[in-house]
Design a protein around this motif. Structure first.
Motif, PDB file in Angstrom:
ATOM      1  N   GLU A 247      55.011  14.234 -21.285  1.00 18.73           N
ATOM      2  CA  GLU A 247      53.725  13.951 -20.655  1.00 18.73           C
ATOM      3  C   GLU A 247      53.837  14.072 -19.134  1.00 18.73           C
ATOM      4  O   GLU A 247      52.945  14.629 -18.470  1.00 18.73           O
ATOM      5  N   ALA A 248      54.933  13.558 -18.583  1.00 15.58           N
ATOM      6  CA  ALA A 248      55.140  13.656 -17.139  1.00 15.58           C
ATOM      7  C   ALA A 248      55.256  15.112 -16.694  1.00 15.58           C
ATOM      8  O   ALA A 248      54.728  15.491 -15.642  1.00 15.58           O
ATOM      9  N   VAL A 249      55.938  15.936 -17.490  1.00 10.70           N
ATOM     10  CA  VAL A 249      56.069  17.361 -17.157  1.00 10.70           C
ATOM     11  C   VAL A 249      54.693  18.022 -17.130  1.00 10.70           C
ATOM     12  O   VAL A 249      54.385  18.824 -16.236  1.00 10.70           O
ATOM     13  N   GLY A 250      53.841  17.687 -18.107  1.00 11.08           N
ATOM     14  CA  GLY A 250      52.477  18.225 -18.094  1.00 11.08           C
ATOM     15  C   GLY A 250      51.708  17.784 -16.870  1.00 11.08           C
ATOM     16  O   GLY A 250      50.964  18.575 -16.271  1.00 11.08           O
ATOM     17  N   ALA A 251      51.888  16.524 -16.481  1.00 10.53           N
ATOM     18  CA  ALA A 251      51.220  16.023 -15.274  1.00 10.53           C
ATOM     19  C   ALA A 251      51.756  16.722 -14.025  1.00 10.53           C
ATOM     20  O   ALA A 251      50.996  17.028 -13.101  1.00 10.53           O
ATOM     21  N   MET A 252      53.062  16.972 -13.979  1.00 14.97           N
ATOM     22  CA  MET A 252      53.637  17.715 -12.847  1.00 14.97           C
ATOM     23  C   MET A 252      53.028  19.112 -12.762  1.00 14.97           C
ATOM     24  O   MET A 252      52.676  19.594 -11.671  1.00 14.97           O
ATOM     25  N   THR A 323      63.076  13.148 -14.920  1.00 18.57           N
ATOM     26  CA  THR A 323      61.621  13.246 -14.807  1.00 18.57           C
ATOM     27  C   THR A 323      61.075  12.189 -13.844  1.00 18.57           C
ATOM     28  O   THR A 323      60.085  12.440 -13.156  1.00 18.57           O
ATOM     29  N   GLY A 324      61.713  11.028 -13.794  1.00 19.62           N
ATOM     30  CA  GLY A 324      61.292  10.026 -12.813  1.00 19.62           C
ATOM     31  C   GLY A 324      61.487  10.522 -11.395  1.00 19.62           C
ATOM     32  O   GLY A 324      60.607  10.366 -10.536  1.00 19.62           O
ATOM     33  N   ARG A 325      62.644  11.127 -11.144  1.00 17.55           N
ATOM     34  CA  ARG A 325      62.945  11.654  -9.805  1.00 17.55           C
ATOM     35  C   ARG A 325      62.003  12.811  -9.466  1.00 17.55           C
ATOM     36  O   ARG A 325      61.433  12.864  -8.366  1.00 17.55           O
ATOM     37  N   ALA A 326      61.827  13.748 -10.421  1.00 16.53           N
ATOM     38  CA  ALA A 326      60.991  14.920 -10.152  1.00 16.53           C
ATOM     39  C   ALA A 326      59.525  14.526  -9.996  1.00 16.53           C
ATOM     40  O   ALA A 326      58.822  15.062  -9.127  1.00 16.53           O
ATOM     41  N   GLY A 327      59.051  13.598 -10.823  1.00 17.42           N
ATOM     42  CA  GLY A 327      57.658  13.177 -10.725  1.00 17.42           C
ATOM     43  C   GLY A 327      57.350  12.534  -9.389  1.00 17.42           C
ATOM     44  O   GLY A 327      56.293  12.773  -8.793  1.00 17.42           O
ATOM     45  N   LYS A 328      58.270  11.722  -8.904  1.00 23.96           N
ATOM     46  CA  LYS A 328      58.076  11.091  -7.600  1.00 23.96           C
ATOM     47  C   LYS A 328      58.051  12.143  -6.494  1.00 23.96           C
ATOM     48  O   LYS A 328      57.188  12.113  -5.606  1.00 23.96           O
TER      49      LYS A 328
END
Length: 377
Positions: A247-252, A323-328
């Motif tokens: 889900e985070a990847v889609g949001a990115m 994903t936490g690091r990349a999303g931030k």
């Protein structure tokens, strides 16, 4: 890493993208968020009709038997459209726990209703002093004539207010943080001794604290073996980490697309911002971070079904940390490139950043899972 979808997986990805693009625009989502439940039951029925609620469930209980990769494909599109319906709570956490720990009767009663969109679940495990440690459970269950009496406090239980059943973990023996001694229970949220304190979260979802004060649960609503629930919880949460990361990847991906369009239209010194090389470099760095997280996501999704124990846990921990690091990184850069407008409620990019921020802290943030990865051998 090279990864290719099968024909069926590509069909799933294409159909999800078409449906959500047509039916789940940003304005439609904002309208749904203001509803009493905070999500759309009409949309939930559509999800059932599309087969999405049945996707990862066992075939002999009305499901489609989909893999974790299939689940990740769907969750990636959910991230692109900021879906607020209780899919993670009901299908990924709740139904998966029933499928792994439930008796044949419990599975036959609950899983077909989940697949048909007739029943929703909430996973009440985390506690205020949990510190992301799945074994740190202080809520207690004591034996009483033919059943159990539950007491304790569960925090940030997503979609608890609208759930038909709660899946509650409680300590039936041992001390707080012991690996043994945790048991799972099915609890009616309307039962005496159960109180909900609901609230909105910053990313547009709904959650509640669940207060248990003498809630009585019969033996027939115990899930799995008494005192031995932690391995099931760990397996369910590791799979949920993959779903959240997808889900985070889609949001990115959506955040990068929005930022690219903004840079093409926003003028500075007589030229679009996209013409400035330093901003092009920033966009490339954002894209590279997203692609690395996506590759790691599908690698971990494959590991959920093909490995067990330490290898599964290491794959999930590595993914959640990255994903936490990349999303931030992507969220902060997108906000900066949009200027002050990026944090206004009318701009979608701010909503994506808030969702990625909440995904980072759910079941352990990037720093926690980096330590977890290093400690697994």
């Amino acid at each position: 890493m090279s990864f290719a979808f099968t024909d069926d997986q590509q069909l799933l990805a294409d159909s999800a993208a078409r449906f959500l693009t047509d039916k789940y625009g940003f304005d439609a989502r904002r309208t749904v968020m203001t509803a009493e439940d905070g999500w759309s039951r009409e949309m939930w029925r559509s999800f059932a009709d599309m087969g999405w609620l049945a996707l990862p469930l066992p075939e002999n209980y009305g499901g489609l038997g989909g893999s974790t990769v299939d689940l990740a494909i769907l969750m990636e599109d959910f991230g692109r459209h900021l879906v607020v319906e209780p899919y993670l709570a009901t299908v990924v956490l709740g139904a998966e726990t029933i499928a792994r720990a439930g008796s044949d009767d419990q599975k036959a009663e609950i899983l077909p209703q989940v697949a048909e969109g007739k029943l929703t679940l909430a996973f009440a495990h985390g506690e205020p002093a949990g510190r992301f440690d799945l074994a740190r459970i202080a809520a207690a269950a004591a034996r009483q004539d033919g059943g159990w009496v539950l007491s304790g406090h569960k925090a940030v239980v997503h979609h608890a207010q609208t759930a038909d059943r709660l899946i509650v973990s409680a300590r039936t023996s041992g001390q707080t943080a012991d690996r043994d001694g945790i048991t799972l229970f099915l609890v009616d949220p309307q039962a005496p001794g159960v109180a909900l304190r609901p609230y909105p979260t910053i990313d547009g979802l709904r959650a509640a604290d669940v207060i248990l004060d003498g809630a009585v649960v019969p033996d027939s609503d115990v899930l799995g073996e008494v005192d031995a629930a932690l391995p099931v919880i760990e397996q369910v949460v590791d799979r949920a980490l993959v779903a959240l990361s997808a889900e985070a990847v889609g949001a990115m991906d959506a955040t990068i697309a929005l930022t690219g369009e903004y840079l093409k239209t926003r003028q500075q010194f007589g030229r679009p911002l996209a013409a400035f090389q330093v901003l092009q470099h920033r966009m490339v760095e954002m894209l590279a971070a997203k692609e690395f997280a996506r590759a790691l996501c599908y690698r971990a999704a494959g590991a959920m079904d093909d490995t067990t124990g330490v290898e599964r846990a290491r794959a999930a921990a590595a993914l959640k940390s990255e994903t936490g690091r990349a999303g931030k990184r992507i969220g902060q850069d997108a906000i900066q490139l949009h200027g002050g407008m990026g944090m206004t409620d009318d701009m979608a990019v701010g909503h994506y950043f808030k969702r990625m921020t909440m995904i980072d802290v759910q079941f352990g943030n990037a720093a926690y899972h980096l330590r977890r990865f290093a400690g697994l051998s």
